[in-house]
Design a protein around this motif. Structure first.
Motif, PDB file in Angstrom:
ATOM      1  N   GLU A 133      -7.361   7.531  15.072  1.00  0.00           N
ATOM      2  CA  GLU A 133      -8.488   8.460  14.868  1.00  0.00           C
ATOM      3  C   GLU A 133      -9.273   8.100  13.609  1.00  0.00           C
ATOM      4  N   LYS A 134      -8.546   7.747  12.558  1.00  0.00           N
ATOM      5  CA  LYS A 134      -9.194   7.361  11.295  1.00  0.00           C
ATOM      6  C   LYS A 134     -10.103   6.151  11.492  1.00  0.00           C
ATOM      7  N   ILE A 135      -9.588   5.181  12.240  1.00  0.00           N
ATOM      8  CA  ILE A 135     -10.361   3.953  12.448  1.00  0.00           C
ATOM      9  C   ILE A 135     -11.629   4.251  13.249  1.00  0.00           C
ATOM     10  N   ALA A 136     -11.465   4.978  14.345  1.00  0.00           N
ATOM     11  CA  ALA A 136     -12.623   5.245  15.209  1.00  0.00           C
ATOM     12  C   ALA A 136     -13.696   6.028  14.468  1.00  0.00           C
ATOM     13  N   ALA A 137     -13.258   6.922  13.584  1.00  0.00           N
ATOM     14  CA  ALA A 137     -14.219   7.745  12.839  1.00  0.00           C
ATOM     15  C   ALA A 137     -14.709   7.032  11.575  1.00  0.00           C
ATOM     16  N   ARG A 138     -14.089   5.906  11.267  1.00  0.00           N
ATOM     17  CA  ARG A 138     -14.331   5.202   9.997  1.00  0.00           C
ATOM     18  C   ARG A 138     -14.238   6.182   8.840  1.00  0.00           C
ATOM     19  N   ASP A 139     -13.145   6.891   8.866  1.00  0.00           N
ATOM     20  CA  ASP A 139     -12.919   7.950   7.884  1.00  0.00           C
ATOM     21  C   ASP A 139     -11.804   7.517   6.933  1.00  0.00           C
ATOM     22  N   GLY A 140     -12.001   7.680   5.644  1.00  0.00           N
ATOM     23  CA  GLY A 140     -10.969   7.375   4.652  1.00  0.00           C
ATOM     24  C   GLY A 140     -10.483   5.944   4.777  1.00  0.00           C
ATOM     25  N   VAL A 141      -9.169   5.775   4.946  1.00  0.00           N
ATOM     26  CA  VAL A 141      -8.584   4.437   5.087  1.00  0.00           C
ATOM     27  C   VAL A 141      -9.180   3.717   6.305  1.00  0.00           C
ATOM     28  N   GLY A 142      -9.665   4.498   7.259  1.00  0.00           N
ATOM     29  CA  GLY A 142     -10.285   3.932   8.455  1.00  0.00           C
ATOM     30  C   GLY A 142     -11.525   3.101   8.157  1.00  0.00           C
ATOM     31  N   ARG A 143     -12.191   3.379   7.050  1.00  0.00           N
ATOM     32  CA  ARG A 143     -13.387   2.597   6.692  1.00  0.00           C
ATOM     33  C   ARG A 143     -13.029   1.137   6.505  1.00  0.00           C
ATOM     34  N   VAL A 178       0.874  -1.184   0.000  1.00  0.00           N
ATOM     35  CA  VAL A 178       0.000   0.000   0.000  1.00  0.00           C
ATOM     36  C   VAL A 178       0.905   1.226   0.000  1.00  0.00           C
ATOM     37  N   ASP A 179       0.418   2.319  -0.573  1.00  0.00           N
ATOM     38  CA  ASP A 179       1.237   3.522  -0.584  1.00  0.00           C
ATOM     39  C   ASP A 179       0.645   4.578   0.362  1.00  0.00           C
ATOM     40  N   ARG A 180       1.318   5.713   0.384  1.00  0.00           N
ATOM     41  CA  ARG A 180       0.920   6.743   1.317  1.00  0.00           C
ATOM     42  C   ARG A 180      -0.471   7.303   0.992  1.00  0.00           C
ATOM     43  N   LYS A 181      -0.824   7.271  -0.292  1.00  0.00           N
ATOM     44  CA  LYS A 181      -2.137   7.759  -0.708  1.00  0.00           C
ATOM     45  C   LYS A 181      -3.221   6.859  -0.125  1.00  0.00           C
ATOM     46  N   PHE A 182      -2.988   5.544  -0.215  1.00  0.00           N
ATOM     47  CA  PHE A 182      -3.927   4.569   0.358  1.00  0.00           C
ATOM     48  C   PHE A 182      -4.160   4.875   1.841  1.00  0.00           C
ATOM     49  N   LEU A 183      -3.088   5.353   2.489  1.00  0.00           N
ATOM     50  CA  LEU A 183      -3.148   5.626   3.934  1.00  0.00           C
ATOM     51  C   LEU A 183      -3.552   7.073   4.232  1.00  0.00           C
ATOM     52  N   ASP A 184      -4.154   7.738   3.271  1.00  0.00           N
ATOM     53  CA  ASP A 184      -4.604   9.129   3.457  1.00  0.00           C
ATOM     54  C   ASP A 184      -3.442  10.044   3.874  1.00  0.00           C
ATOM     55  N   GLY A 185      -2.264   9.748   3.360  1.00  0.00           N
ATOM     56  CA  GLY A 185      -1.126  10.611   3.640  1.00  0.00           C
ATOM     57  C   GLY A 185      -0.381  10.295   4.929  1.00  0.00           C
ATOM     58  N   ILE A 186      -0.839   9.305   5.658  1.00  0.00           N
ATOM     59  CA  ILE A 186      -0.153   8.961   6.919  1.00  0.00           C
ATOM     60  C   ILE A 186       1.125   8.165   6.604  1.00  0.00           C
ATOM     61  N   ASP A 187       2.226   8.638   7.140  1.00  0.00           N
ATOM     62  CA  ASP A 187       3.514   7.966   6.921  1.00  0.00           C
ATOM     63  C   ASP A 187       3.665   6.862   7.972  1.00  0.00           C
TER      64      ASP A 187
END
Ligand code: SF4
Ligand code: SF4
Ligand code: SF4
Lengths: 219, 600
Positions: free
Chosen positions: B402-412, B379-388
């Motif tokens: 935070e992404k996971i709890a919010a089910r936001d972006g990659v967190g979904r 997976v690349d950084r884009k897949f991870l919403d820019g998270i390094d």
């Protein structure tokens, strides 16, 4: 929640801020009140004869509430059809109460056996000429505070005074208004002290180790 | 006091759809055969989810809070509550039912279970779905469902502070979910007082699906005992088996965190997404370091003489109040498994997970998987919403949480767990998607610990480290988690006899070692029947390929790897010893009859 808001219920008037400032882990030192520092200094200064009482070391308390279960098991045991079962009792009726806070502080509160007994002072019942006792009085032998239920009006004045000035240990019976949950010292064998797994309580002679008073906790 | 031996004989049913609640009698036979906690919860689930494939997030699923027979007595460490429900995480490889999943049970300490019993119930069963976000207040016989919309999205620490004022009384015992549970992250937890959690298996997600933010319970009653004199004598013995002992003191000193260094040295720790068993920097996140730099207070659950829980304060960029941790599981899953050795950073991650209401184990495992996939450029950084998302990065870990709890972006996608992630990513990533039946493995690595591999492979709720490394252990654990007593004091051999005597004195049913284990076997088998009915078979008892292919490259167990043939042979023997068909894992008729499970 407003930090200054009183802790609701259970007859306790300490504010959150008092604790967080004093013993809360957010506020710094846990041992601010010193070892066993409840009210013994007041006794030492009062000129009253030495007494033994239950003293709590807040720094050692883990909030396990074993003391509550030990107290209710002895002083308010469960009963079925009038038959009592010592050793079984709901901690909610204990004379000692462990108040838990967030950030994590647990504060066991028990009658401080105040030298000046604001609770007794607040009792409006005329002293009996022979004994000089109001409906709330100090037992001369154990020095514990006791209620003469026959003369008690159920006016809740004592509970009000204790809550306003000291530990708030007195809880009026919800129906009769008469004071309950004042430490009995368990006939000289305090169960809370005996059962605390962490040695957070002692049954000590007052004025020996103390360096602050319970009223120091209170506004 | 109810005067009945050991139990009130009733549970409280709350249907959030209709807003009605009622007590329901439990047959004495069920109390005898399934005890309480995990066992009785399983029996209720089995009886009431009659058809397989019920959607775990539908109103039909049951969310069951179970104390045990020890709950409500001043028995040492009798603090546990078991939350039983149908899992929103697990799935069989093949099934006739789209929503097939295992049973799940999650066990937490604190004060909630005893209070349920003081309120007059042997358990709470929540069904249905509230119209809007709500909370439940149970004050003895009085049950109320109240609107909780003003608490929507509130994190658990803020909620824990706000809720007593809302209730107007501090004497209620409360459980609640965070934003993750409200957002239906499958591996959400249920929190209870200062960072205690029913974490594993997604009970918080089921609670969220019911629109239930919190439950408050208070009671003035007391369960009774069958033999009062025997109870008192055994209680005395149980206390002296633990009070003031070196054993109890060692728990108060470090809790489970002692094992962070110990297991690393033994090569049994989850390190770098289970690639290794030893973490060279373990001492930086271990119990000694925490005792020195972080912990201020030892915290005990109800009537517990061990006080394994710690809270404290950290300083610096990630500084703040820490309600709990590091414990072994949390310290390893967010520490060595992610190559994080910064103590304040680690504790920030742990605290944030509790605050959001996410299972520490699954979340740490998911992030470990993604770190490895990122390192391997799957997976690349884009897949991870820019998270390094580099190994050891606290900031990236916090951002991912935070992404996971919010089910936001990659967190979904990440919220669905490593099985779903590896299906999506492909490229052979299934090999290091460390899960069984869809549930992520915990902080015990197994290349050098085959018996623990058996626990992960065969546990009823998916990859569970607590299930037991062999049949007798599994049976005893299933039973212990049905009683309301905590696992940790039971390593003390002197406790066993008074514990059995107490259980007998309370319930009026004679428990010796054999009966204790037999009852656990019955419970374990009923769980298996449930899972089998859903479609779980032998192929679902499968460990990820990593454990058979990637030998450790560092540490005292360098070179250790599991042997697939040996492991399969061990499994075959396990099913035979269980009295199950080794091909399909179907529990045999003879075994079920022997256990009194020839139900229906
Ligand atoms: S028994 Fe001791 S440690 Fe437990 S709550 Fe009471 S004073 Fe605190
Ligand atoms: S009841 Fe209250 S006021 Fe009276 S002696 Fe005890 S603590 Fe002091
Ligand atoms: S001395 Fe006895 S009555 Fe007083 S608080 Fe302790 S257990 Fe209760």
């Amino acid at each position: 929640m407003d930090e200054k808001e009183s802790v609701p219920g259970e007859g306790m008037n300490l504010t959150r801020r008092d604790f967080l400032k004093g013993v809360g882990i957010g506020g710094g030192a846990l041992v601010l009140f010193g070892q066993f520092g409840v009210h013994s200094a007041a006794w030492a200064l009062s000129g009253e004869p030495a007494l033994k009482m239950v003293l709590v070391d807040y720094a050692k308390c883990t909030g396990c509430r074993t003391c509550e279960t030990a107290c209710s098991s002895r002083n308010r045991p469960a009963s079925v059809g009038g038959k009592e079962f010592p050793g079984l009792g709901n901690p909610r009726y204990a004379n000692i109460r462990v108040h838990g806070f967030n950030p994590d502080v647990d504060v066991p509160v028990v009658c401080a056996m105040c030298a000046d007994t604001p609770c007794v002072q607040a009792c409006p019942v005329e002293p009996e000429p022979k004994t000089g006792r109001r409906a709330l009085y100090r037992d001369p032998a154990t020095r514990t505070i006791r209620n003469d239920v026959d003369r008690c009006l159920g006016c809740r004045s004592c509970a009000g005074a204790c809550a306003a000035k000291r530990t708030g240990t007195i809880t009026p019976n919800p129906e009769t208004g008469k004071p309950e949950r004042i430490c009995t010292l368990c006939g000289g064998d305090p169960q809370c002290v005996k059962r605390c797994p962490f040695g957070a309580m002692s049954y000590s002679r007052s004025g020996v180790t103390g360096n602050s008073t319970a009223s120091g906790l209170i506004k | 006091m109810s005067g009945k031996a050991g139990y009130h004989g009733k549970i409280l049913n709350i249907d959030l759809s209709s807003g009605k609640s009622e007590t329901m009698a439990i047959p004495r036979e069920d109390l005898d055969l399934f005890v309480g906690g995990q066992g009785l919860g399983m029996k209720i689930l089995w009886d009431r989810l009659k058809k397989p494939g019920v959607d775990p997030l539908s109103p039909d699923n049951l969310l069951i809070f179970m104390p045990g027979p020890f709950s409500g007595f001043p028995v040492p460490s009798s603090s546990r509550t078991c939350v039983v429900t149908k899992s929103p995480i697990t799935a069989p490889l093949k099934s006739d039912y789209p929503h097939a999943s295992t049973v799940t049970y999650s066990n937490m300490g604190g004060f909630f279970g005893p209070e349920i019993r003081f309120a007059g119930y042997d358990g709470l069963v929540v069904t249905g779905k509230a119209r809007v976000l709500s909370y439940l207040v149970i004050d003895d016989g009085k049950v109320e469902i109240r609107e909780a919309t003003k608490f929507k999205g509130m994190r658990t620490d803020a909620f824990d502070k706000a809720f007593p004022a809302e209730l107007g009384d501090r004497s209620f015992k409360t459980v609640y979910i965070g934003p993750a549970g409200e957002n239906l992250v499958p591996y959400s937890s249920i929190l209870h007082t200062a960072g205690r959690a029913a974490g594993r298996g997604g009970a918080g997600c089921v609670m969220g699906s019911k629109n239930l933010k919190a439950i408050a319970v208070r009671g003035s009653g007391q369960p009774g005992v069958a033999d009062h004199a025997r109870f008192l004598a055994a209680l005395e013995k149980a206390r002296s088996a633990l009070y003031g002992t070196a054993y109890a003191k060692s728990w108060a000193e470090q809790g489970t965190a002692r094992a962070i260094v110990g297991n690393s040295n033994a090569g049994t720790e989850s390190v770098r997404n289970y690639r290794e068993g030893t973490f060279p920097e373990a001492d930086k996140i271990g119990g000694d370091a925490a005792r020195r730099d972080v912990w201020v207070k030892d915290i005990a659950c109800y009537c517990c003489p061990l006080a394994c829980k710690k809270s404290g304060v950290t300083k610096g960029k990630y500084g703040g109040v820490v309600h709990d941790g590091p414990e072994y599981e949390t310290g390893v899953m967010l520490g060595s498994n992610l190559m994080i050795s910064d103590m304040p950073g680690l504790l920030k991650a742990i605290t944030t997970l509790d605050d959001l209401g996410l299972d520490q184990i699954s979340t740490g495992n998911v992030i470990g998987f993604l770190m490895e996939a990122y390192e391997k450029e799957m997976v690349d950084r884009k897949f991870l919403d820019g998270i390094d998302l580099k190994w050891g990065s606290v900031d990236a870990t916090l951002a991912m949480i935070e992404k996971i709890a919010a089910r936001d972006g990659v967190g979904r996608l990440a919220a669905k767990g490593v099985a779903a992630l590896s299906r999506q990513i492909g490229q052979g990533s299934g090999k290091f998607a460390i899960q069984v039946k869809g549930l992520e493995l915990a902080a015990h690595n197994i290349q050098a610990n085959q018996p623990r591999g058996l626990s992960y492979a065969t546990a009823s709720r998916g990859a569970c480290h607590m299930s037991g490394d062999n049949i007798p252990m599994q049976n005893r654990r299933a039973m212990l988690d049905s009683t309301g007593m905590c696992f940790f004091p039971t390593f003390e051999p002197a406790l066993e006899e008074p514990m059995l005597a107490l259980l007998s004195a309370i319930t009026g049913r004679e428990y010796d070692k054999a009966e204790f284990e037999k009852t656990g076997e019955r419970i374990f088998n009923l769980e298996k029947m449930f899972n089998y009915r859903e479609g779980f078979r032998r192929e679902d008892d499968r460990l990820p390929d990593r454990f058979f292919e990637d030998a450790f490259t560092v540490g005292p167990r360098k070179g250790a790897v599991l042997d697939l043939a040996k492991f399969e042979a061990m499994l075959t023997q396990y099913y035979k010893d269980r009295g199950w068909d080794p091909e399909t894992t179907k529990p045999g008729a003879a075994k079920l009859k022997e256990l009194g499970l020839d139900l229906k």
